[in-house]
Enzyme design. Structure first.
Site, PDB file in Angstrom:
ATOM      1  N   LYS A  66       4.779 -24.780  14.422  1.00 53.27           N
ATOM      2  CA  LYS A  66       6.092 -24.140  14.426  1.00 53.27           C
ATOM      3  C   LYS A  66       7.265 -25.118  14.490  1.00 53.27           C
ATOM      4  O   LYS A  66       8.375 -24.803  14.029  1.00 53.27           O
ATOM      5  CB  LYS A  66       6.183 -23.145  15.574  1.00 53.27           C
ATOM      6  CG  LYS A  66       5.361 -21.875  15.384  1.00 53.27           C
ATOM      7  CD  LYS A  66       5.967 -20.977  14.318  1.00 53.27           C
ATOM      8  CE  LYS A  66       5.316 -19.606  14.299  1.00 53.27           C
ATOM      9  NZ  LYS A  66       5.965 -18.702  13.326  1.00 53.27           N
ATOM     10  N   SER A 316      -3.879 -23.314  13.405  1.00 54.27           N
ATOM     11  CA  SER A 316      -2.420 -23.300  13.467  1.00 54.27           C
ATOM     12  C   SER A 316      -1.851 -23.601  14.845  1.00 54.27           C
ATOM     13  O   SER A 316      -0.686 -24.001  14.955  1.00 54.27           O
ATOM     14  CB  SER A 316      -1.890 -21.952  12.974  1.00 54.27           C
ATOM     15  OG  SER A 316      -2.444 -20.887  13.733  1.00 54.27           O
TER      16      SER A 316
END
Length: 413
Positions: A66, A316
């Protein structure tokens, strides 16, 4: 050849974000983000019959991908926009990315998080210097609160996925994959709002169009299949999944055409599959991965051999709540029969329990708990119920234990 006057005009699909946008973001992110490693996955390679590589964004700064999109978005604000600060909404990973990016760029940040956001993610976000406001039951409600705050205060909303700069920043993962596994055949990517999936797809579709791009969602929070079927973003009525990082109730207005136009396939995985994948990462890859980050592994384990290799599974994020990790590990152990509870009937006489435990030990099980009850309307006279909690070596060993106890004359349930 010139088309007849009445022929419909077809125009090539132009994605909101393309590979050039991602390349520009990569230059902006140099020295800010890490080039995360790609690790081999021998057990998964053997299972699928093709080389499998793990792209370890769980080892990125803030523990997830992110930071890439958050920094790209904030770095491109004007001086006046920076002065007004930024607001964001997230269950945790985007929150930390925004908090760190804002600190690096000297921008004030306020982050709205669901009231039930994992405590470690809340504490980490505050630790990076952001103000945290807990509100609502879901990321979507937190986004609504952040949007209202941006409107009321003049701060810039840094959306968790639905902005071209965010998509371009996340897409830099795809550029690294091409550098590290240039012959990649399939890339599996967790799909929440679609920013990471759409960004990676922008790169691969242009530079390696034959590569298959697959998004993976938790079945309990899968907004993409119904949205793709409808041809527009569709909200979910409810969500229920441990994978809070991809629990997004509606695709974005920008990510929807990006994903719909570039991604080959969307699949969903069960909660049991997510649990098994997370434990696989711990046991076999020696990597701490959150449930959302383990979704591509869950897809590979549920569908071995389905996709051409070499396969790259993008992990992720690794920001998992220890309490969730404890529950997931226990659930996975139960699902794989490595943690087993049995009810065994034995005679109500001195020494019967000791004999039972001795027999269980001789069958190779480790007893972790025993409950002994004489009170049950279902018990024959002169019998007691013993509840055994056992550690086993898996489903085959479980069957050996059950058959061994039955062979000794015990009723087992």
């Amino acid at each position: 050849m010139v088309a007849p006057p009445d022929a419909p005009v077809t125009r090539p699909f132009v994605p909101p974000v393309n590979a050039a946008d991602v390349n520009a973001a990569r230059e902006l992110l140099r020295g800010v983000v890490r080039t995360t490693p790609v690790a081999g996955a021998r057990a998964l390679s053997e299972l699928t019959g093709t080389p499998v590589h793990l792209k370890c964004e769980n080892l990125q700064r803030t523990g997830s991908f992110k930071i890439r999109g958050a920094y790209t978005r904030i770095a491109r604000l004007t001086p006046g926009e920076r002065a007004g600060g930024v607001v964001a909404a997230s269950a945790g990973n985007h929150a930390q990315g925004v908090a760190l990016a804002a600190r690096l760029l000297g921008v004030r940040a306020t982050v709205y998080m669901p009231e039930r956001a994992a405590l470690p993610k809340v504490d980490a976000t505050r630790g990076y210097g952001a103000e945290v406001v807990l509100t609502g039951e879901s990321v979507d409600e937190a986004v609504e609160a952040a949007t209202a705050a941006a409107r009321d205060t003049g701060a810039v909303l840094v959306h968790p996925f639905d902005h071209p700069d965010v998509i371009a920043g996340q897409g830099t993962v795809g550029l690294e994959i091409l550098d590290q596994v240039p012959d990649v055949g399939t890339v599996l990517v967790s799909a929440g709002g679609g920013g990471l999936l759409g960004g990676i797809a922008a790169v691969l579709r242009e530079h390696r169009p034959a590569t298959r791009i697959v998004g993976v969602q938790a079945a309990g929070a899968a907004a993409w299949p119904s949205s793709l079927a409808a041809g527009r973003p569709m909200p979910l009525a409810a969500m229920r999944t441990m994978a809070d990082g991809i629990a997004v109730g509606r695709p974005g207005e920008i990510t929807f055409p990006q994903v719909a136009g570039l991604v080959d396939e969307l699949v969903t995985v069960s909660e049991d599959a997510l649990s098994g994948a997370l434990v696989h990462c711990l046991e076999r890859a020696k990597l701490v991965v959150e449930p959302a980050g383990a979704a591509p592994i869950a897809a590979l384990m549920e569908h071995p051999g389905r996709w051409p290799g070499p396969v790259v599974a993008v992990l992720s994020g690794g920001n998992v709540d220890p309490l969730v990790l404890l529950q997931v590990v226990r659930q996975s152990l139960v699902a794989s029969s490595r943690y087993l509870t049995l009810h065994v009937q034995v005679q109500d006489r001195p020494g019967a329990l000791a004999e039972l435990l001795s027999r269980v030990g001789s069958l190779g099980a480790n007893v972790t708990d025993v409950a002994h009850s004489r009170i049950s309307g279902a018990l024959p006279v002169g019998e007691v119920d013993v509840e055994l909690s056992l550690e086993t070596r898996g489903s085959e060993h479980r069957d050996v234990i059950v058959e061994g106890l039955r062979a000794a004359g015990h009723a087992v349930a």
